[in-house]
Scaffold this motif. Structure first.
Motif, short mmCIF file in Angstrom:
data_model
loop_
_atom_site.label_atom_id
_atom_site.label_comp_id
_atom_site.label_asym_id
_atom_site.label_seq_id
_atom_site.Cartn_x
_atom_site.Cartn_y
_atom_site.Cartn_z
N TRP A 108 0.74 -1.08 -0.03
CA TRP A 108 0.04 -0.04 0.13
C TRP A 108 0.74 1.35 0.05
O TRP A 108 0.22 2.37 -0.04
CB TRP A 108 -1.05 -0.02 1.17
CG TRP A 108 -2.09 -1.00 1.20
CD1 TRP A 108 -2.28 -2.12 1.47
CD2 TRP A 108 -3.32 -0.58 0.28
NE1 TRP A 108 -3.64 -2.50 0.94
CE2 TRP A 108 -4.01 -1.75 0.52
CE3 TRP A 108 -3.90 0.76 -0.15
CZ2 TRP A 108 -5.67 -1.52 -0.10
CZ3 TRP A 108 -4.87 0.64 -0.49
CH2 TRP A 108 -5.63 -0.47 -0.61
N THR A 109 2.20 1.40 0.36
CA THR A 109 2.99 2.34 0.19
C THR A 109 3.38 2.88 -1.27
O THR A 109 4.28 3.97 -1.32
CB THR A 109 4.17 2.01 1.00
OG1 THR A 109 4.99 1.22 0.45
CG2 THR A 109 3.85 1.83 2.55
N ASP A 112 4.57 6.25 -3.93
CA ASP A 112 4.43 7.19 -2.83
C ASP A 112 4.59 8.38 -3.61
O ASP A 112 5.91 8.99 -3.65
CB ASP A 112 5.72 6.87 -1.46
CG ASP A 112 5.52 7.93 -0.73
OD1 ASP A 112 4.59 8.68 -0.54
OD2 ASP A 112 6.45 7.79 0.45
N ARG A 121 11.81 7.76 -1.00
CA ARG A 121 10.44 7.44 -1.33
C ARG A 121 10.56 5.84 -1.08
O ARG A 121 11.38 4.88 -1.18
CB ARG A 121 10.31 7.58 -2.66
CG ARG A 121 9.99 9.03 -3.04
CD ARG A 121 9.52 9.33 -4.48
NE ARG A 121 8.46 8.49 -4.86
CZ ARG A 121 7.84 8.56 -6.02
NH1 ARG A 121 8.67 9.23 -7.06
NH2 ARG A 121 6.88 7.73 -6.31
N CYS A 122 9.15 5.13 -1.06
CA CYS A 122 9.03 3.65 -0.98
C CYS A 122 8.92 3.20 -2.50
O CYS A 122 8.95 4.07 -3.16
CB CYS A 122 7.57 3.24 -0.31
SG CYS A 122 7.56 3.73 1.21
N LEU A 126 12.15 1.61 2.92
CA LEU A 126 11.78 0.31 3.68
C LEU A 126 13.04 -0.23 4.02
O LEU A 126 12.90 -0.64 5.25
CB LEU A 126 10.83 -0.39 2.78
CG LEU A 126 9.28 0.14 2.49
CD1 LEU A 126 8.60 -0.72 1.65
CD2 LEU A 126 8.68 0.73 3.66
#
Length: 488
Positions: A108-109, A112, A121-122, A126
């Motif tokens: 869901w990321t 981004d 950014r994703c 992460l």
């Protein structure tokens, strides 16, 4: 037994390290006067000074010892607090999230859009949290499928390698031709492509022709005017296309279902007649050259039309149309609706217009369910026309837009318009052939609150059980914007 001021507060015994308060006193009468001390008093004062110096030295040693002890206890407390934090972190909910749930959260990321710098950014960010997150992010190919034009070449390579074998969402328009060549080599995995056409890209991009089997959505902007560009002509899965600028590429028009045109010339509109499977069409640009209306185009499956210039409707016949938005010139609407013979259910316009223009449209839309008008000048005349006279409240009456169940209007501020709004709502509730409309009144001018007429009208309608919103200032703008995320 007398109380010892130097006794320990814990055990009650005297503390040998604590200086006694009983020491040689200074003569009081000399402290309160300017008399000359006697020899005997001088000796007494010297003894008192000596006694106090010894006391100060002892107190300094005690203070140093207490400060050292206090600092030691502070360090011990901080170490204990750090251990508590580490323990709480070990027991945190995030740490105990199952891997499959964490993977779903990671999905869901992406993408981004909130961060501009690719490395922050994703999915890149992460991998900086911990080794577990890094290993999981590298094990999920779907995290790496979005490749935008801000990524440097090395990161593009990493995305392509880590995303295998998943379909890709790509942006082309880089200054680095190496990135374009890498992406073109993987065109068989393109699912969504956003192309910013550059001069150097023409020959290179032509190599994707016939090699884009899963491409379903294309965003294509061309300010250079590459006419009849055929790279995307053979795309069997392509259903959703957005063209802007001077774009006029060759496309599989017959299989398209959604089309967004934001063009600076009318050349891109000439192929619309081939798009007979379109379900949604948005014509948001304003071509500099006049539109050709010589040939009437019928789009038999089109249900949603979002258009800036209503004059373009003179070129169309849309028998299946249900949702129409127009932001300029509604003069062509009556003839268009009569020609199309469609069952329009939703009509939205922000044209600066008068009630007569809207009424002329409504006379051809008996199936209308939702009406939204944000810039009407004489709204009381429209409300009067929507009001059902008592003589027509029969099962055989044919009032204007009888199925109307949602009405959004503006400029309802004076006493006449407010009175007419209440009368209209009451008449439609009482009519056996009309739906009871929910109401939304937008007041873009008032930013501090409603005037007296509006407040009284709102209270009356709510007291009588009608569903009504009366929005002012920023709230009305927010509602207006919420209607048009895909509108011109």
């Amino acid at each position: 037994m007398a109380y010892n001021a130097n006794a320990c507060s814990n055990c009650g015994f005297a503390n040998p390290n604590t200086p006694s308060d009983s020491y040689v006193a200074l003569p009081d009468h000399l402290l309160q006067s300017n008399e000359l001390p006697t020899d005997e008093e001088i000796a007494q004062i010297e003894n008192a000074i000596s006694d106090r110096k010894a006391r100060v030295l002892l107190l300094d040693k005690t203070i140093v010892a207490l400060q050292s002890s206090l600092e030691q206890h502070r360090r011990m407390r901080q170490a204990a607090a750090d251990q508590i934090s580490r323990g709480v972190a070990i027991l945190s909910v995030v740490r105990r999230i199952p891997t499959d749930v964490l993977a779903e959260i990671f999905n869901w990321t992406v993408p981004d859009e909130a961060r501009k710098h690719a490395t922050n950014r994703c999915p890149w960010v992460l991998g900086r949290v911990c080794s577990r997150w890094r290993a999981l992010s590298l094990a999920l190919p779907e995290l790496w499928t979005t490749i935008d034009r801000k990524l440097p070449l090395a990161m593009v390579k990493a995305h392509l390698d880590r995303s295998i074998p998943y379909p890709l969402t790509v942006e082309l328009g880089f200054s680095d031709t190496g990135s374009v060549e890498l992406l073109i080599a993987c065109s068989s995995r393109w699912e969504v492509a956003d192309v910013e056409m550059r001069a150097f890209m023409g020959p290179a991009l032509g190599a994707v022709q016939g090699r884009i089997p899963v491409l379903r959505r294309l965003r294509y902007n061309d300010n250079n005017g590459f006419r009849s560009f055929g790279a995307f002509e053979n795309a069997p899965a392509l259903r959703d296309v957005a063209l802007s600028g001077k774009a006029s590429p060759l496309l599989p028009w017959g299989q398209l279902e959604r089309l967004n045109l934001k063009l600076s010339n009318s050349a891109g509109l000439s192929q619309l007649w081939q798009a007979h499977n379109l379900v949604e069409l948005s014509v948001t640009g304003r071509p500099h050259e006049p539109l050709s209306v010589a040939n009437l185009m019928e789009l038999p499956r089109l249900r949603t039309l979002l258009i800036k210039d209503g004059l373009f409707l003179e070129s169309l016949s849309l028998p299946a149309l249900e949702d129409l938005y127009v932001s300029m010139d509604v003069s062509s609407l009556p003839s268009f609706l009569q020609r199309s013979n469609c069952q329009l259910k939703k009509f939205t316009t922000d044209v600066q217009c008068v009630s007569a223009s809207i009424i002329a449209v409504l006379e051809h839309t008996s199936s209308l369910v939702e009406l939204r008008i944000t810039a009407i000048q004489d709204v009381h005349l429209l409300l009067s026309r929507l009001t059902i006279p008592a003589s027509e409240m029969t099962a055989y009456a044919r009032p204007l837009v009888p199925a109307l169940s949602a009405l959004a209007i503006s400029n309802v501020g004076d006493a006449l318009a407010c009175t007419q709004l209440v009368a209209m709502a009451e008449s439609r509730r009482s009519s056996p052939v009309c739906a009871e409309p929910s109401l939304c009144v937008l007041d873009f001018i008032k930013w501090t609150g409603l005037n007296l007429h509006a407040l009284e009208t709102l209270a009356v309608l709510r007291e009588r059980g009608f569903t009504i919103e009366w929005l002012t200032g920023p709230h009305s703008m927010d509602r207006y914007r919420s209607w048009r995320p895909s509108y011109p």
